[in-house]
Design a protein around this motif. Structure first.
Motif, mmCIF file in Angstrom:
data_model
loop_
_atom_site.group_PDB
_atom_site.id
_atom_site.type_symbol
_atom_site.label_atom_id
_atom_site.label_comp_id
_atom_site.label_asym_id
_atom_site.label_seq_id
_atom_site.Cartn_x
_atom_site.Cartn_y
_atom_site.Cartn_z
ATOM 1 N N GLY A 92 0.914 -1.263 -0.078
ATOM 2 C CA GLY A 92 -0.079 -0.118 -0.200
ATOM 3 C C GLY A 92 0.828 1.247 0.076
ATOM 4 O O GLY A 92 1.907 1.210 0.281
ATOM 5 N N ILE A 93 0.350 2.376 0.090
ATOM 6 C CA ILE A 93 1.145 3.478 -0.341
ATOM 7 C C ILE A 93 1.004 4.337 0.814
ATOM 8 O O ILE A 93 1.588 5.533 1.020
ATOM 9 N N ASN A 94 0.261 4.208 1.932
ATOM 10 C CA ASN A 94 -0.030 5.262 2.967
ATOM 11 C C ASN A 94 0.117 4.697 4.432
ATOM 12 O O ASN A 94 -0.426 5.393 5.187
ATOM 13 N N ALA A 95 0.776 3.840 4.464
ATOM 14 C CA ALA A 95 1.235 3.294 5.893
ATOM 15 C C ALA A 95 2.566 2.412 5.931
ATOM 16 O O ALA A 95 3.074 2.040 4.871
ATOM 17 N N HIS A 102 8.368 -15.384 9.613
ATOM 18 C CA HIS A 102 8.871 -16.625 9.272
ATOM 19 C C HIS A 102 9.886 -16.540 7.986
ATOM 20 O O HIS A 102 9.669 -17.364 6.808
ATOM 21 N N SER A 103 10.613 -15.328 7.805
ATOM 22 C CA SER A 103 11.258 -15.223 6.562
ATOM 23 C C SER A 103 12.684 -14.788 6.785
ATOM 24 O O SER A 103 12.621 -13.989 7.865
ATOM 25 N N SER A 104 13.568 -15.329 6.119
ATOM 26 C CA SER A 104 14.858 -14.882 6.227
ATOM 27 C C SER A 104 15.135 -13.361 5.638
ATOM 28 O O SER A 104 16.025 -12.732 6.041
ATOM 29 N N SER A 105 14.176 -12.919 4.904
ATOM 30 C CA SER A 105 14.228 -11.707 4.189
ATOM 31 C C SER A 105 13.333 -10.683 4.769
ATOM 32 O O SER A 105 12.671 -9.937 4.175
ATOM 33 N N ALA A 106 13.085 -10.835 6.033
ATOM 34 C CA ALA A 106 11.841 -10.197 6.834
ATOM 35 C C ALA A 106 12.108 -8.629 6.572
ATOM 36 O O ALA A 106 11.378 -7.876 6.466
ATOM 37 N N ASN A 107 13.488 -8.208 6.368
ATOM 38 C CA ASN A 107 13.730 -6.713 6.474
ATOM 39 C C ASN A 107 13.698 -5.954 4.887
ATOM 40 O O ASN A 107 13.852 -4.760 4.834
ATOM 41 N N LEU A 108 13.381 -6.851 4.110
ATOM 42 C CA LEU A 108 13.524 -6.329 2.729
ATOM 43 C C LEU A 108 12.328 -5.485 2.491
ATOM 44 O O LEU A 108 12.383 -4.590 1.616
ATOM 45 N N GLY A 109 11.059 -5.455 3.116
ATOM 46 C CA GLY A 109 9.892 -4.843 2.741
ATOM 47 C C GLY A 109 10.000 -3.530 3.690
ATOM 48 O O GLY A 109 9.234 -2.939 3.638
ATOM 49 N N GLN A 110 10.884 -3.518 4.721
ATOM 50 C CA GLN A 110 10.850 -2.587 5.837
ATOM 51 C C GLN A 110 11.290 -1.174 5.184
ATOM 52 O O GLN A 110 12.231 -1.289 4.561
ATOM 53 N N LEU A 111 10.634 -0.041 5.587
ATOM 54 C CA LEU A 111 11.167 1.367 5.159
ATOM 55 C C LEU A 111 11.867 1.984 6.484
ATOM 56 O O LEU A 111 11.877 1.455 7.641
ATOM 57 N N SER A 112 12.756 3.003 6.236
ATOM 58 C CA SER A 112 13.249 3.690 7.199
ATOM 59 C C SER A 112 12.476 4.457 7.802
ATOM 60 O O SER A 112 10.991 4.659 7.457
ATOM 61 N N GLU A 113 12.465 5.052 9.081
ATOM 62 C CA GLU A 113 11.497 5.710 10.009
ATOM 63 C C GLU A 113 10.819 6.999 9.185
ATOM 64 O O GLU A 113 9.822 7.491 8.958
ATOM 65 N N ARG A 114 11.886 7.736 8.296
ATOM 66 C CA ARG A 114 11.301 8.937 7.532
ATOM 67 C C ARG A 114 10.574 8.442 6.460
ATOM 68 O O ARG A 114 9.748 9.042 5.913
ATOM 69 N N GLY A 115 11.086 7.231 5.688
ATOM 70 C CA GLY A 115 10.387 6.759 4.602
ATOM 71 C C GLY A 115 8.722 6.333 4.993
ATOM 72 O O GLY A 115 7.835 6.919 4.212
ATOM 73 N N ALA A 116 8.726 5.597 6.288
ATOM 74 C CA ALA A 116 7.357 5.419 6.591
ATOM 75 C C ALA A 116 6.590 6.538 6.968
ATOM 76 O O ALA A 116 5.256 6.648 6.599
ATOM 77 N N LYS A 117 7.055 7.653 7.289
ATOM 78 C CA LYS A 117 6.421 8.828 7.827
ATOM 79 C C LYS A 117 5.939 9.604 6.535
ATOM 80 O O LYS A 117 4.923 10.046 6.415
ATOM 81 N N LEU A 118 6.901 9.547 5.433
ATOM 82 C CA LEU A 118 6.526 10.190 4.370
ATOM 83 C C LEU A 118 5.349 9.389 3.578
ATOM 84 O O LEU A 118 4.275 10.066 3.242
ATOM 85 N N LEU A 119 5.195 8.231 3.504
ATOM 86 C CA LEU A 119 4.263 7.425 3.127
ATOM 87 C C LEU A 119 2.883 7.569 3.818
ATOM 88 O O LEU A 119 1.948 7.384 3.025
#
Length: 491
Positions: A92-95, A102-119
């Motif tokens: 989604g674009i707004n959160a 249960h994934s070894s690539s759990a961090n791939l979809g995470q944004l930085s704090e400022r990126g999350a605030k922007l979205l």
């Protein structure tokens, strides 16, 4: 009595970010769906019931539900209720992104704090055309045949340099054409060397924030103001101080001796966005005096000053005094079409060379053929002729929309500070939730913007921003009838 779901949502609301309650509620519900706290296929409470349990307005719940439905998280079944979709959208674009389980690539979809605030604060709409989308001109009236002939002619003898990275600052032909045009049309005093060509005004402001500001520097912005500027400044670590706007524009406060002056002062003096007021000469002179005294830079966003329907053109703030600390930004998004992605910045002499190098380093210039064609388009008089045609057309549409508002709703619903631009504001009573009303209208195919979303502070005016640039009068009447029907139910 509260349910387990309402307790969960209340807990999530405390952590959610957003200017409006419906945005925070939307985020809380969306994250609960994505992390399976609310399981796929489960039934959500009726909007009236959830509003009662949370002790908030039902319109707030409706707005959150409508946004979730528009993005594919929930669906409404006639006679049955509202359910979480079994197949959820991938993103989604707004959160903020939810960590994968249960994934070894759990961090791939995470944004930085400022990126999350922007979205979490984005105002980009999924639809950008139709009644009453603000800020969009009538791109169907653009003289494509003239443009095509110019481009074909230039393309036959195109210098290879125009197909490479551009020189620092953009094409010389466009810089020269703009220098002549701005001197006559906007009373802007500059040389071609002071003009920087950018890919839209957002890129220009991003450059200025990066190069002129350090982390924690302050910028004065208009209250209300365009959300896009706020997001760009915020993600660059600039602290924003909203300054109230009245019928004379921004009202700059005094700066105490122990107070840190603003590094930037962002204004739209010729046509305040979104309220439409014109900054008085006294306010302009005061801003210039403050900027000179405290070493601040004024960013003058002159986004649609070409479209004035009465009175004399308003000269730019930049030309009021020699070597003023003013950075003037103009764009072709409103006068021609947004997809062109060409804007320009008139820089003070002392900044021009440095910012042109910085722009090349950060963004790289390009679109040489487009810039060359645009220069010829201006030089041969096609640009001025197109503006004159569109000014007449937009003036008729503006008058028609104002008449509809006055006849169907009353003069008290028409908020009008000036006769300019590409939108009107439909003023609403304080009890009307403009965010919920805008969301309901979008579901019915009518695009508007909620005025309250343009304020940083909680004390805001209610209204709908109605763009008439990309809708002719017959379509406008049909859309306005839908708007009136929805509004009168709430009144």
């Amino acid at each position: 009595m509260r349910s387990l779901l309402s307790d969960l949502i209340l807990h999530r609301l405390e952590k959610a970010t957003g200017n409006n309650l419906h945005q925070r509620l939307y985020q809380a519900l969306r994250l609960a769906i994505l992390d399976a706290s609310i399981t796929p296929g489960s039934r959500l409470p009726a909007s009236r019931d959830l509003a009662a349990q949370l002790e908030i307005s039902r319109n707030t719940v409706l707005a959150a539900y409508e946004q979730l439905q528009a993005e594919g998280y929930i669906q409404t079944r006639a006679g049955s209720g509202t359910f979480v979709n079994a197949d959820l959208p991938e993103d989604g674009i707004n959160a903020e992104a939810v960590p994968a389980k249960h994934s070894s690539s759990a961090n791939l979809g995470q944004l930085s704090e400022r990126g999350a605030k922007l979205l979490g604060r984005t105002g980009v709409a999924p639809h950008q055309w139709g009644a009453f989308m603000p800020g969009v001109p009538d791109v169907t009236r653009f003289p494509h045949e003239i443009w095509r002939k110019l481009q074909n002619r230039l393309n036959r003898k195109l210098d290879p340099r125009y197909l490479s990275y551009s020189r620092h600052g953009g094409g010389l032909a466009l810089q020269q054409a703009l220098t002549d045009y701005l001197r006559v049309a906007r009373s802007v005093n500059c040389t071609p060397e002071q003009i920087l060509i950018t890919a839209g005004s957002h890129e220009a402001i991003d450059l200025l924030a990066k190069v002129l500001c350090d982390q924690g520097d302050t910028a004065w912005i208009e209250e209300p103001s365009y959300w896009g500027i706020r997001n760009i400044l915020s993600i660059n670590g600039v602290v924003m101080q909203p300054i109230p706007v009245d019928e004379n524009g921004m009202d700059p406060p005094d700066i105490a001796e122990n107070q840190t002056p603003p590094r930037l002062i962002c204004v739209t003096p010729s046509h305040q966005y979104p309220l439409g007021s014109v900054m008085s000469l006294a306010r302009r002179q005061r801003l210039l005096s403050l900027a000179v005294q405290h070493g601040s830079w004024i960013i003058e966003d002159d986004y649609d000053s070409e479209f004035r329907y009465s009175g004399s053109p308003i000269p730019a703030l930049q030309g009021l005094q020699p070597d003023a600390p003013v950075i003037y930004i103009g764009t072709f998004s409103k006068t021609l079409f947004p997809g062109m992605r060409v804007s320009y910045v008139v820089l003070p002499r002392g900044l021009a060379a440095k910012l042109k190098i910085a722009h090349s380093e950060l963004y790289r210039g390009g679109n040489g053929l487009t810039q060359l064609t645009l220069a010829e388009f201006i030089r041969e008089g096609h640009y001025g002729a197109h503006i004159r045609r569109m000014r007449l057309s937009y003036g008729k549409r503006r008058n028609a929309l104002a008449k509809m508002i006055e006849q169907e709703l009353g003069k008290e619903f028409l908020c009008e500070f000036s006769s300019a631009g590409l939108h009107l504001i439909l003023a609403l009573p304080e009890r009307i939730d403009d965010v919920a009303l805008s969301a309901e209208l979008e579901q019915k195919g009518v695009l508007t913007r909620a005025l309250s979303g343009y304020y940083m502070r909680s004390t805001s005016r209610r209204g709908l921003i109605l763009g008439y640039g990309c809708v002719d009068i017959p379509q406008m009447e049909a859309a306005f009838n839908i708007l009136c029907a929805c509004l009168k139910q709430r009144l």
